[in-house]
Design a protein around this motif. Structure first.
Motif, PDB file in Angstrom:
ATOM      1  N   MET A  81       0.830  -1.192   0.000  1.00  0.00           N
ATOM      2  CA  MET A  81       0.000   0.000   0.000  1.00  0.00           C
ATOM      3  C   MET A  81       0.870   1.250   0.000  1.00  0.00           C
ATOM      4  SD  MET A  81      -3.057  -1.217  -0.053  1.00  0.00           S
ATOM      5  CE  MET A  81      -4.107   0.161   0.375  1.00  0.00           C
ATOM      6  N   ALA A  82       0.366   2.289  -0.596  1.00  0.00           N
ATOM      7  CA  ALA A  82       1.006   3.592  -0.575  1.00  0.00           C
ATOM      8  C   ALA A  82       0.071   4.543   0.162  1.00  0.00           C
ATOM      9  CB  ALA A  82       1.256   4.093  -1.996  1.00  0.00           C
ATOM     10  N   ASP A  83       0.577   5.204   1.186  1.00  0.00           N
ATOM     11  CA  ASP A  83      -0.196   6.194   1.934  1.00  0.00           C
ATOM     12  C   ASP A  83       0.193   7.572   1.429  1.00  0.00           C
ATOM     13  OD1 ASP A  83      -1.488   4.304   3.547  1.00  0.00           O
ATOM     14  OD2 ASP A  83       0.229   4.233   4.910  1.00  0.00           O
ATOM     15  N   ILE A  84      -0.803   8.349   1.013  1.00  0.00           N
ATOM     16  CA  ILE A  84      -0.569   9.662   0.427  1.00  0.00           C
ATOM     17  C   ILE A  84      -1.309  10.694   1.265  1.00  0.00           C
ATOM     18  CG2 ILE A  84      -0.882  11.096  -1.625  1.00  0.00           C
ATOM     19  CD1 ILE A  84      -1.038   8.396  -3.205  1.00  0.00           C
ATOM     20  N   ARG A  91      -5.967  12.162   3.692  1.00  0.00           N
ATOM     21  CA  ARG A  91      -5.036  11.030   3.564  1.00  0.00           C
ATOM     22  C   ARG A  91      -5.679   9.991   2.660  1.00  0.00           C
ATOM     23  NH1 ARG A  91      -1.373  10.129   8.541  1.00  0.00           N
ATOM     24  NH2 ARG A  91      -0.822   8.498   7.095  1.00  0.00           N
ATOM     25  N   LEU A  92      -4.863   9.375   1.854  1.00  0.00           N
ATOM     26  CA  LEU A  92      -5.327   8.413   0.872  1.00  0.00           C
ATOM     27  C   LEU A  92      -4.424   7.200   0.932  1.00  0.00           C
ATOM     28  CD1 LEU A  92      -7.148   7.937  -1.654  1.00  0.00           C
ATOM     29  CD2 LEU A  92      -5.416   9.135  -2.972  1.00  0.00           C
ATOM     30  N   VAL A 107      -6.867  11.669  -7.106  1.00  0.00           N
ATOM     31  CA  VAL A 107      -6.260  12.808  -6.420  1.00  0.00           C
ATOM     32  C   VAL A 107      -6.930  14.101  -6.850  1.00  0.00           C
ATOM     33  CG1 VAL A 107      -4.126  14.163  -6.217  1.00  0.00           C
ATOM     34  CG2 VAL A 107      -4.054  11.680  -5.977  1.00  0.00           C
ATOM     35  N   GLN A 108      -7.220  14.262  -8.131  1.00  0.00           N
ATOM     36  CA  GLN A 108      -7.882  15.463  -8.631  1.00  0.00           C
ATOM     37  C   GLN A 108      -9.250  15.629  -7.988  1.00  0.00           C
ATOM     38  OE1 GLN A 108      -6.837  17.982 -10.529  1.00  0.00           O
ATOM     39  NE2 GLN A 108      -8.799  18.991 -10.383  1.00  0.00           N
TER      40      GLN A 108
END
Length: 113
Positions: A81-84, A91-92, A107-108
């Motif tokens: 997983m990538a946490d953004i 947070r995503l 994201v947009q």
């Protein structure tokens, strides 16, 4: 820019244009507003923005003492997983293998700035 300009054809054109290009109507409305305000640019006029990124090392699994991570088996395999954290503070968490186009649209939608 071409999609936005296409949407200025009259009543009902926003929904029709959004549907034809498989984008959300609200996203197209946002682009139209940015276009009118002169904030939607392409090519050499585009203003690049960079966002700070921090990559954290994964936690070591218990009982692992080698220099390389253990090879996952079907029973132990996990999706990486990538946490953004977006500029607006949201947070995503997404699979590291997410399609870049899908991620860009996501994201947009979550941080249109």
């Amino acid at each position: 820019m071409r999609i936005v300009e296409e949407s200025f054809g009259g009543r009902g054109r926003v929904a029709e244009t959004a549907r034809r290009h498989d984008i959300g109507r609200t996203l197209l409305v946002r682009w139209r507003r940015q276009y009118r305000e002169g904030r939607l640019m392409t090519g050499s006029k585009a203003c690049l923005q960079f966002t700070p990124l921090a990559i954290a090392a994964p936690d070591e699994p218990e009982g692992h003492d080698g220099p390389f991570p253990p090879v996952p088996t079907p029973a132990t395999a996990q999706v990486q997983m990538a946490d953004i954290t977006l500029v607006n503070g949201r947070r995503l968490s997404v699979a590291a293998t997410i399609d870049p186009m899908v991620l860009a649209r996501l994201v947009q939608a979550l941080d249109p700035s």
